[in-house]
Design a protein around this motif. Sequence first.
Motif, short mmCIF file in Angstrom:
data_model
loop_
_atom_site.label_atom_id
_atom_site.label_comp_id
_atom_site.label_asym_id
_atom_site.label_seq_id
_atom_site.Cartn_x
_atom_site.Cartn_y
_atom_site.Cartn_z
N HIS A 34 0.83 -1.21 0.00
CA HIS A 34 0.00 0.00 0.00
C HIS A 34 0.87 1.26 0.00
O HIS A 34 0.59 2.22 -0.75
N HIS A 35 1.90 1.27 0.82
CA HIS A 35 2.79 2.43 0.88
C HIS A 35 3.43 2.70 -0.48
O HIS A 35 3.42 3.84 -0.97
N TRP A 36 3.96 1.64 -1.09
CA TRP A 36 4.67 1.82 -2.36
C TRP A 36 3.71 2.25 -3.46
O TRP A 36 4.03 3.14 -4.27
N ASP B 267 4.95 2.97 -10.64
CA ASP B 267 5.86 1.84 -10.57
C ASP B 267 5.13 0.51 -10.78
O ASP B 267 3.99 0.35 -10.36
N ARG B 268 5.79 -0.43 -11.39
CA ARG B 268 5.28 -1.78 -11.53
C ARG B 268 5.56 -2.56 -10.25
O ARG B 268 6.70 -2.61 -9.78
N ILE B 269 4.51 -3.14 -9.63
CA ILE B 269 4.64 -3.88 -8.38
C ILE B 269 4.19 -5.32 -8.60
O ILE B 269 3.07 -5.57 -9.04
N ILE B 270 5.08 -6.25 -8.30
CA ILE B 270 4.76 -7.67 -8.38
C ILE B 270 4.71 -8.21 -6.95
O ILE B 270 5.71 -8.15 -6.23
N VAL B 271 3.56 -8.71 -6.55
CA VAL B 271 3.38 -9.26 -5.20
C VAL B 271 3.38 -10.78 -5.29
O VAL B 271 2.58 -11.37 -6.01
N LEU B 272 4.29 -11.40 -4.53
CA LEU B 272 4.37 -12.86 -4.48
C LEU B 272 4.05 -13.31 -3.07
O LEU B 272 4.69 -12.88 -2.11
N ASP B 273 3.05 -14.19 -2.93
CA ASP B 273 2.67 -14.68 -1.61
C ASP B 273 2.11 -16.08 -1.75
O ASP B 273 1.33 -16.36 -2.67
N HIS C 143 7.53 1.86 9.87
CA HIS C 143 8.44 0.85 9.34
C HIS C 143 8.50 0.94 7.81
O HIS C 143 9.59 0.89 7.22
N CYS C 144 7.35 1.06 7.17
CA CYS C 144 7.32 1.13 5.70
C CYS C 144 8.07 2.35 5.18
O CYS C 144 8.78 2.27 4.18
#
Length: 359
Positions: free
Chosen positions: A33-35, A42-48, A245-246
């Motif tokens: 969320h912060h980014w 920006d391109r954000i790839i989330v891996l979980d 922290h973020c």
Amino acid sequence: MTKIDISEDSPIISASPILITGGAGFIGSNFVHHWYEKYPSDRIIVLDALTYAGNRQNLADIEGKANLRFVKGDICDRALIDQLLVEESISAIAHFAAESHVDRSIVAPDAFIQTNVVGTFTLLEAFRQHWEKQGKPENYRFLHVSTDEVYGSLNPDDPAFTETTPYAPNSPYSASKAGSDHLARAYHHTYGLPTLITNCSNNYGPYHFPEKLIPLICLNILLGKPLPVYGDGLNVRDWLHVWDHCRALDIVIHQGKPGETYNIGGNNEIKNIDLVRMICELMDELAPNLPVSPASKLITFVQDRPGHDRRYAINATKIKTELGWEPQQTISTGLRQTVDWYLTHRQWWESILQLTVDS
């Protein structure tokens, strides 16, 4: 990735695609969320892997946006990591994915070794080869997010942990994180990989999984259940709001020196029993019609956790003097915001509790 000034008034400069592991977890989802909010282009790839603590609902308000891609997968899956690094031209990894609950590590330590040690190794090795194939670009970054628990326990009058404090982990969880820290450090010193390590104090805030202390106390008060406090309740922790922290991690990625470690603390040392009483008082004030009032009647002392560290405290002088970061939230302001979040997001935590019961 362009080095930028992370002041509130500085212009937003786009960074290259970033892979965020564990991005559906507590700290990871707050960082996503912060980014997204700070760098919307920006391109954000989330891996979980969406294990018990990963919750896709944590990203519900931004998933589906053009620049955000969610991938369900395991950080130990080397083929998947290789594919994502090449397919998305990843130049930065923010690595949050980890097993993180001390109690679970005592009962079932094998999962912690697999995810925290083997998983981190898999990411480092894949990123190293990707970085080398691209000609070792200077702007690549691998941020490894760790914990203050790797330093062990402090006595009441001991000075706070610094970046040079010797490692002395006391649980399978902290030992596995210590191992992953050492791998990240070794990959910089052996291969020159631009790694960064952060060791943070206890986080709290939105999207915190209900088994952890602060959300557990909040929800048990709302449900009229006992509030378990280990031992005498005098264990001390330094509490860091996840939003602070973020901000710190953002600054470390953009301005931190590769190969360095940065401690991130909230400057909020407090005894567990005092923290629980503060939450009780906030709930009495903010939550109408509690099942038990005052909420402090629910406090119940229980048998202490095996090997329970007595005190953690972070000295965050380095990140303040070198990178200009310091926390904005006090324990009072941060707790009030957190309690209010759980009061206004009842559907979020009720769905998690229901899944726990069903499983």
